[in-house]
Design a protein around this motif. Structure first.
Motif, mmCIF file in Angstrom:
data_model
loop_
_atom_site.group_PDB
_atom_site.id
_atom_site.type_symbol
_atom_site.label_atom_id
_atom_site.label_comp_id
_atom_site.label_asym_id
_atom_site.label_seq_id
_atom_site.Cartn_x
_atom_site.Cartn_y
_atom_site.Cartn_z
ATOM 1 N N ASN A 65 95.502 -72.470 -46.266
ATOM 2 C CA ASN A 65 94.867 -71.152 -46.355
ATOM 3 C C ASN A 65 94.813 -70.475 -44.995
ATOM 4 O O ASN A 65 95.008 -69.261 -44.882
ATOM 5 N N PHE A 66 94.535 -71.259 -43.950
ATOM 6 C CA PHE A 66 94.508 -70.694 -42.592
ATOM 7 C C PHE A 66 95.855 -70.073 -42.255
ATOM 8 O O PHE A 66 95.928 -68.964 -41.713
ATOM 9 N N TYR A 67 96.941 -70.767 -42.606
ATOM 10 C CA TYR A 67 98.283 -70.256 -42.324
ATOM 11 C C TYR A 67 98.532 -68.932 -43.043
ATOM 12 O O TYR A 67 98.931 -67.937 -42.426
ATOM 13 N N PHE A 68 98.282 -68.910 -44.364
ATOM 14 C CA PHE A 68 98.564 -67.700 -45.136
ATOM 15 C C PHE A 68 97.679 -66.534 -44.703
ATOM 16 O O PHE A 68 98.136 -65.396 -44.598
ATOM 17 N N LEU A 69 96.396 -66.796 -44.446
ATOM 18 C CA LEU A 69 95.496 -65.732 -44.010
ATOM 19 C C LEU A 69 95.900 -65.187 -42.643
ATOM 20 O O LEU A 69 95.824 -63.976 -42.398
ATOM 21 N N SER A 70 96.322 -66.077 -41.751
ATOM 22 C CA SER A 70 96.749 -65.629 -40.428
ATOM 23 C C SER A 70 98.011 -64.776 -40.507
ATOM 24 O O SER A 70 98.139 -63.768 -39.813
ATOM 25 N N TRP A 142 94.506 -63.374 -53.501
ATOM 26 C CA TRP A 142 94.353 -63.770 -54.897
ATOM 27 C C TRP A 142 92.936 -64.257 -55.192
ATOM 28 O O TRP A 142 92.170 -64.608 -54.292
ATOM 29 N N GLU A 143 92.588 -64.310 -56.505
ATOM 30 C CA GLU A 143 91.224 -64.607 -56.943
ATOM 31 C C GLU A 143 90.733 -65.962 -56.446
ATOM 32 O O GLU A 143 89.611 -66.075 -55.945
ATOM 33 N N GLU A 144 91.554 -67.009 -56.593
ATOM 34 C CA GLU A 144 91.116 -68.345 -56.192
ATOM 35 C C GLU A 144 90.798 -68.399 -54.705
ATOM 36 O O GLU A 144 89.828 -69.042 -54.282
ATOM 37 N N LEU A 145 91.605 -67.723 -53.911
ATOM 38 C CA LEU A 145 91.361 -67.684 -52.465
ATOM 39 C C LEU A 145 90.012 -67.046 -52.165
ATOM 40 O O LEU A 145 89.212 -67.589 -51.393
ATOM 41 N N MET A 146 89.743 -65.887 -52.771
ATOM 42 C CA MET A 146 88.497 -65.172 -52.496
ATOM 43 C C MET A 146 87.289 -65.942 -53.049
ATOM 44 O O MET A 146 86.213 -65.925 -52.451
ATOM 45 N N ASP A 147 87.467 -66.608 -54.191
ATOM 46 C CA ASP A 147 86.334 -67.287 -54.825
ATOM 47 C C ASP A 147 86.020 -68.644 -54.202
ATOM 48 O O ASP A 147 84.852 -69.031 -54.105
ATOM 49 N N THR A 148 87.047 -69.368 -53.781
ATOM 50 C CA THR A 148 86.861 -70.726 -53.288
ATOM 51 C C THR A 148 86.765 -70.779 -51.767
ATOM 52 O O THR A 148 85.801 -71.291 -51.204
ATOM 53 N N THR A 149 87.769 -70.237 -51.103
ATOM 54 C CA THR A 149 87.783 -70.257 -49.638
ATOM 55 C C THR A 149 86.786 -69.259 -49.052
ATOM 56 O O THR A 149 86.165 -69.516 -48.025
ATOM 57 N N PRO A 151 87.233 -66.271 -47.463
ATOM 58 C CA PRO A 151 87.559 -65.979 -46.067
ATOM 59 C C PRO A 151 86.657 -64.877 -45.505
ATOM 60 O O PRO A 151 86.088 -64.080 -46.251
ATOM 61 N N LYS A 152 86.536 -64.862 -44.204
ATOM 62 C CA LYS A 152 85.707 -63.843 -43.562
ATOM 63 C C LYS A 152 86.285 -62.447 -43.801
ATOM 64 O O LYS A 152 87.494 -62.251 -43.745
ATOM 65 N N VAL A 153 85.418 -61.497 -44.080
ATOM 66 C CA VAL A 153 85.801 -60.085 -44.168
ATOM 67 C C VAL A 153 85.161 -59.398 -42.964
ATOM 68 O O VAL A 153 83.935 -59.295 -42.878
ATOM 69 N N VAL A 154 85.987 -58.989 -42.031
ATOM 70 C CA VAL A 154 85.510 -58.443 -40.761
ATOM 71 C C VAL A 154 85.677 -56.918 -40.767
ATOM 72 O O VAL A 154 86.779 -56.412 -40.990
#
Length: 247
Positions: A65-70, A142-149, A151-154
């Motif tokens: 997830n860190f890779y894809f978000l970055s 995607w939904e799973e990313l937002m619901d599980t991980t 991630p920070k929204v800055v």
């Protein structure tokens, strides 16, 4: 491939595009699935592409997830500096003489800290507001990313006044569900800039984290007015607004 040491296989897999790793390579066999789902492969890909740094740390919970978000990190606000007039901004409230776009530094103003910013939005003698609603799924989160991980929204914004006029500024950002229910909210105080101020640009920021499942939209709204009620555009100036989703 089964006879290759795991470290060598990881280096080979690290040369394959990330999407192919997830959608194809992890389906080949149990060994490849475990490697694609593990941390070592993604740590290597992050290192190869310069994505590791002080902000990543070695305790990142999910390196994939860190890779894809970055890789996806970008400003989700469109037209943040007025280069396209008011395009992409909705729910526009044009109090007084309404919003106007001006070139930096403007009358009685200061240059912006970044040379990449050339314009700003300026408000008038009655309240002016404008907003954008960001569809996170449409932007690739995607939904799973937002619901599980989660991630920070800055969120960041920049504001300034003219040195010869006082003004007011507000920022309100909401994280919304599929049905646009408010799941988290940040609202600044009403910031008052006095007349005869230094006209310097000020950054305001907020980071959403641990906001719970269900976030599908981000609603960003800012605005202001002058406090002298002078006809024209003597109110707060705003520019370089940003919303980013980060590891």
């Amino acid at each position: 491939m089964e006879s290759l040491p795991e470290a060598v296989l990881i280096r080979i897999l690290a040369c394959i595009p990330a999407v192919d790793l997830v959608l194809a390579c992890r389906l080949v066999c149990c060994q490849w699935k475990n490697l694609v789902d593990g941390a070592a492969l993604w740590i290597l890909k992050c290192q190869q592409e310069g994505l590791t740094g002080a902000e990543s740390q070695e305790n990142a919970e999910n390196w994939q997830n860190f890779y894809f978000l970055s890789k996806k990190r970008k400003n989700l606000i469109k037209n943040p500096c007025g280069e396209e007039d008011l395009q992409h901004w909705g729910e526009v409230e044009n109090g007084g003489d309404g919003w106007k776009i001006e070139e930096l530094p403007g009358d009685f103003g200061k240059e912006f800290p970044s040379e990449e910013v050339h314009k700003y939005f300026v408000t008038s003698y009655e309240w002016c507001r404008k907003a954008q609603v960001i569809d996170l799924r449409a932007e690739g989160y995607w939904e799973e990313l937002m619901d599980t991980t989660q991630p920070k929204v800055v969120v960041k914004d920049w504001y300034a006044g003219r040195s010869d006029a006082g003004c007011l500024y507000e920022l309100c950002v909401k994280l919304l569900s599929e049905n646009e229910d408010v799941l988290a909210e940040y609202k600044s105080e009403t910031i008052a800039i006095p007349q005869d101020n230094d006209a310097n640009w000020t950054e305001i920021s907020h980071t959403f984290s641990n906001y719970g499942p269900g976030v599908r939209f981000v609603r960003f709204e800012h605005g202001g007015q002058d406090t002298l009620f002078w006809k024209g555009w003597y109110g707060v100036r705003v520019t370089n607004s940003s919303v980013t989703v980060e590891p």
